[in-house]
Design a protein around this motif. Sequence first.
Motif, PDB file in Angstrom:
ATOM      1  N   GLU A 275      -3.960 -24.974 -20.531  1.00 31.46           N
ATOM      2  CA  GLU A 275      -4.237 -24.322 -19.448  1.00 31.46           C
ATOM      3  C   GLU A 275      -3.209 -24.296 -18.494  1.00 31.46           C
ATOM      4  OE1 GLU A 275      -6.887 -22.798 -19.986  1.00 31.46           O
ATOM      5  OE2 GLU A 275      -8.025 -24.259 -21.185  1.00 31.46           O
ATOM      6  N   ARG A 276      -1.967 -24.760 -18.766  1.00 30.01           N
ATOM      7  CA  ARG A 276      -0.838 -24.637 -17.824  1.00 30.01           C
ATOM      8  C   ARG A 276      -1.310 -25.252 -16.204  1.00 30.01           C
ATOM      9  NH1 ARG A 276       0.548 -24.642 -22.288  1.00 30.01           N
ATOM     10  NH2 ARG A 276       2.343 -23.148 -23.246  1.00 30.01           N
ATOM     11  N   GLU A 277      -2.228 -26.562 -16.528  1.00 31.80           N
ATOM     12  CA  GLU A 277      -2.506 -26.934 -15.035  1.00 31.80           C
ATOM     13  C   GLU A 277      -2.408 -28.420 -15.069  1.00 31.80           C
ATOM     14  OE1 GLU A 277      -3.544 -25.003 -12.510  1.00 31.80           O
ATOM     15  OE2 GLU A 277      -4.127 -23.171 -13.683  1.00 31.80           O
ATOM     16  N   ILE A 278      -1.919 -28.958 -13.938  1.00 28.66           N
ATOM     17  CA  ILE A 278      -1.756 -30.463 -13.722  1.00 28.66           C
ATOM     18  C   ILE A 278      -3.033 -30.844 -13.052  1.00 28.66           C
ATOM     19  CG2 ILE A 278      -0.560 -32.162 -12.808  1.00 28.66           C
ATOM     20  CD1 ILE A 278       2.145 -30.704 -12.923  1.00 28.66           C
ATOM     21  N   VAL A 279      -3.955 -31.837 -13.461  1.00 27.43           N
ATOM     22  CA  VAL A 279      -5.138 -32.339 -12.833  1.00 27.43           C
ATOM     23  C   VAL A 279      -5.014 -33.800 -12.987  1.00 27.43           C
ATOM     24  CG1 VAL A 279      -6.440 -30.336 -13.023  1.00 27.43           C
ATOM     25  CG2 VAL A 279      -6.280 -31.950 -14.878  1.00 27.43           C
ATOM     26  N   GLU A 280      -5.580 -34.563 -11.895  1.00 28.95           N
ATOM     27  CA  GLU A 280      -5.642 -36.159 -12.014  1.00 28.95           C
ATOM     28  C   GLU A 280      -6.715 -36.248 -13.005  1.00 28.95           C
ATOM     29  OE1 GLU A 280      -7.789 -37.633  -8.426  1.00 28.95           O
ATOM     30  OE2 GLU A 280      -6.871 -35.625  -7.802  1.00 28.95           O
ATOM     31  N   GLY A 281      -7.299 -37.505 -13.270  1.00 27.59           N
ATOM     32  CA  GLY A 281      -8.052 -37.689 -14.165  1.00 27.59           C
ATOM     33  C   GLY A 281      -9.502 -37.493 -13.849  1.00 27.59           C
ATOM     34  N   ALA A 282      -9.869 -37.565 -12.705  1.00 31.39           N
ATOM     35  CA  ALA A 282     -11.148 -37.202 -12.177  1.00 31.39           C
ATOM     36  C   ALA A 282     -11.146 -35.560 -12.272  1.00 31.39           C
ATOM     37  CB  ALA A 282     -11.564 -37.578 -10.839  1.00 31.39           C
ATOM     38  N   GLY A 283      -9.969 -34.930 -12.231  1.00 36.80           N
ATOM     39  CA  GLY A 283     -10.108 -33.374 -12.050  1.00 36.80           C
ATOM     40  C   GLY A 283     -10.354 -32.864 -13.580  1.00 36.80           C
ATOM     41  N   ALA A 284     -10.304 -33.802 -14.486  1.00 43.21           N
ATOM     42  CA  ALA A 284     -10.037 -33.340 -15.989  1.00 43.21           C
ATOM     43  C   ALA A 284     -11.379 -33.674 -16.448  1.00 43.21           C
ATOM     44  CB  ALA A 284      -8.953 -33.785 -16.822  1.00 43.21           C
ATOM     45  N   VAL A 285     -12.447 -34.475 -15.923  1.00 39.62           N
ATOM     46  CA  VAL A 285     -13.655 -34.875 -16.847  1.00 39.62           C
ATOM     47  C   VAL A 285     -14.450 -33.953 -17.148  1.00 39.62           C
ATOM     48  CG1 VAL A 285     -13.312 -37.022 -15.813  1.00 39.62           C
ATOM     49  CG2 VAL A 285     -14.903 -35.293 -14.748  1.00 39.62           C
ATOM     50  N   GLY A 286     -14.555 -32.784 -16.730  1.00 37.79           N
ATOM     51  CA  GLY A 286     -15.520 -31.587 -17.244  1.00 37.79           C
ATOM     52  C   GLY A 286     -14.766 -31.105 -18.315  1.00 37.79           C
ATOM     53  N   ILE A 287     -13.172 -30.846 -18.527  1.00 40.50           N
ATOM     54  CA  ILE A 287     -12.757 -30.224 -19.864  1.00 40.50           C
ATOM     55  C   ILE A 287     -12.999 -31.518 -20.945  1.00 40.50           C
ATOM     56  CG2 ILE A 287     -10.741 -30.181 -20.902  1.00 40.50           C
ATOM     57  CD1 ILE A 287      -9.562 -28.574 -18.219  1.00 40.50           C
ATOM     58  N   ALA A 288     -12.764 -32.888 -20.474  1.00 36.01           N
ATOM     59  CA  ALA A 288     -13.021 -33.958 -21.413  1.00 36.01           C
ATOM     60  C   ALA A 288     -14.573 -33.930 -21.954  1.00 36.01           C
ATOM     61  CB  ALA A 288     -12.566 -35.178 -20.618  1.00 36.01           C
ATOM     62  N   ALA A 289     -15.424 -33.676 -21.076  1.00 33.88           N
ATOM     63  CA  ALA A 289     -16.587 -33.671 -21.656  1.00 33.88           C
ATOM     64  C   ALA A 289     -17.219 -32.636 -22.755  1.00 33.88           C
ATOM     65  CB  ALA A 289     -17.784 -33.607 -20.521  1.00 33.88           C
ATOM     66  N   LEU A 290     -16.436 -31.350 -22.407  1.00 31.63           N
ATOM     67  CA  LEU A 290     -16.739 -30.216 -23.456  1.00 31.63           C
ATOM     68  C   LEU A 290     -15.783 -30.619 -24.739  1.00 31.63           C
ATOM     69  CD1 LEU A 290     -18.170 -27.735 -23.253  1.00 31.63           C
ATOM     70  CD2 LEU A 290     -15.988 -26.643 -22.554  1.00 31.63           C
ATOM     71  N   LEU A 291     -14.651 -31.397 -24.532  1.00 30.04           N
ATOM     72  CA  LEU A 291     -13.965 -31.517 -25.830  1.00 30.04           C
ATOM     73  C   LEU A 291     -14.504 -32.625 -26.642  1.00 30.04           C
ATOM     74  CD1 LEU A 291     -10.172 -31.280 -24.244  1.00 30.04           C
ATOM     75  CD2 LEU A 291     -11.399 -29.619 -25.715  1.00 30.04           C
ATOM     76  N   ALA A 292     -14.824 -33.471 -25.788  1.00 32.36           N
ATOM     77  CA  ALA A 292     -15.437 -34.872 -26.457  1.00 32.36           C
ATOM     78  C   ALA A 292     -17.018 -34.688 -27.356  1.00 32.36           C
ATOM     79  CB  ALA A 292     -15.700 -35.808 -25.569  1.00 32.36           C
ATOM     80  N   GLY A 293     -17.606 -33.352 -26.898  1.00 32.49           N
ATOM     81  CA  GLY A 293     -19.012 -32.796 -27.677  1.00 32.49           C
ATOM     82  C   GLY A 293     -19.954 -33.681 -26.808  1.00 32.49           C
ATOM     83  N   LYS A 294     -19.755 -34.106 -25.448  1.00 32.63           N
ATOM     84  CA  LYS A 294     -20.590 -34.962 -24.979  1.00 32.63           C
ATOM     85  C   LYS A 294     -21.677 -33.732 -24.072  1.00 32.63           C
ATOM     86  CE  LYS A 294     -19.094 -38.948 -25.001  1.00 32.63           C
ATOM     87  NZ  LYS A 294     -18.411 -39.793 -24.331  1.00 32.63           N
TER      88      LYS A 294
END
Length: 329
Positions: A275-294
């Motif tokens: 996405e060419r975006e710099i985000v902190e850990g909290a900022g990334a959790v939505g993307i992470a939840a999708l990628l992890a199949g949660k």
Amino acid sequence: MTRAVTLTDIHAARERIANKVVRTPTVLSHSLSERFGVPVHLKLEHRQTTGSFKLRGASNAVASLSAEQKARGVVAASTGNHGRALAYAAKLEGMRAVICMSRLVPQNKLDEIRRLGADVRIVGNSQDEAQQEVERLVAQEGLVMLPPFDHADIIAGQGTLGLEMIEQVPDAALVLAQLSGGGLASGIAAAVKGVSPRTKVIGVSMARGAAMKASLDAGRPVEIEELPTLADSLGGGIGIDNRLTFAMCRDLLDDVVLLSEDEIAAGIRHAYEQEREIVEGAGAVGIAALLAGKVGVNGPVVILLSGRNIDMNTHRKIICSDAIAEPAA
């Protein structure tokens, strides 16, 4: 019992802070949309003036103070981003601001709050311990407490994000929002469901020290140990005497999901590489939840990128590594 924040409150907050915050864009993620077969949109709130969504709530709370309260100054406990936002909002008003934080808050966040002119107090190893210093300052020096989440004006300010999300993606089937003390998630849920009741709102947090999830599971606010995590902005308790956010999250969120440190790191890497975006850990959790199949998806998704205030050495290590060790307790 204190009245929950309503859609009317959120609309009023939007008018109050219209010239104080940026209406951030929502963009389509081509990589995530192709991968999951539905439109996946990213709400780029990490591009907000102070680097996170917190400016909305802080600006609304400060704007709602009386002249006498503004003269006394404000104080808050923070894991970093609320403190930065409150320091910024107070500086615009020429007000005194004292921010109390634990030793777990990253140095880059401390430095930025000091740069904005706030008085920084480092107290203890948890946000709950920092809160004790806040209460002392309120009692002894007469400062006005503006907490990071459990406050009607803070919640209403964060809820303006939900209004923008549902206006920018009217057919959203699912919104993924960061969940910590619940000010953001409850405000977004109140706004989204007030406009589009069928849209699901899921709170996302880290597995290490997710106080709201533990409280929802227990059916009441509980204390848990605060642990180091890549999603440091989501740390801290919800307060045993929680007045608003526990009940609002219980009543409005459709689900809560938790992520490992490696899953959070994968979200940070995806945001940067795809996405060419710099985000902190909290900022990334939505993307992470999708990628992890949660989370399951069956229609348009809106993911909030809530903040970018990550230490860049930490970011570099994550981007250059395929795995992140669980932080030491």
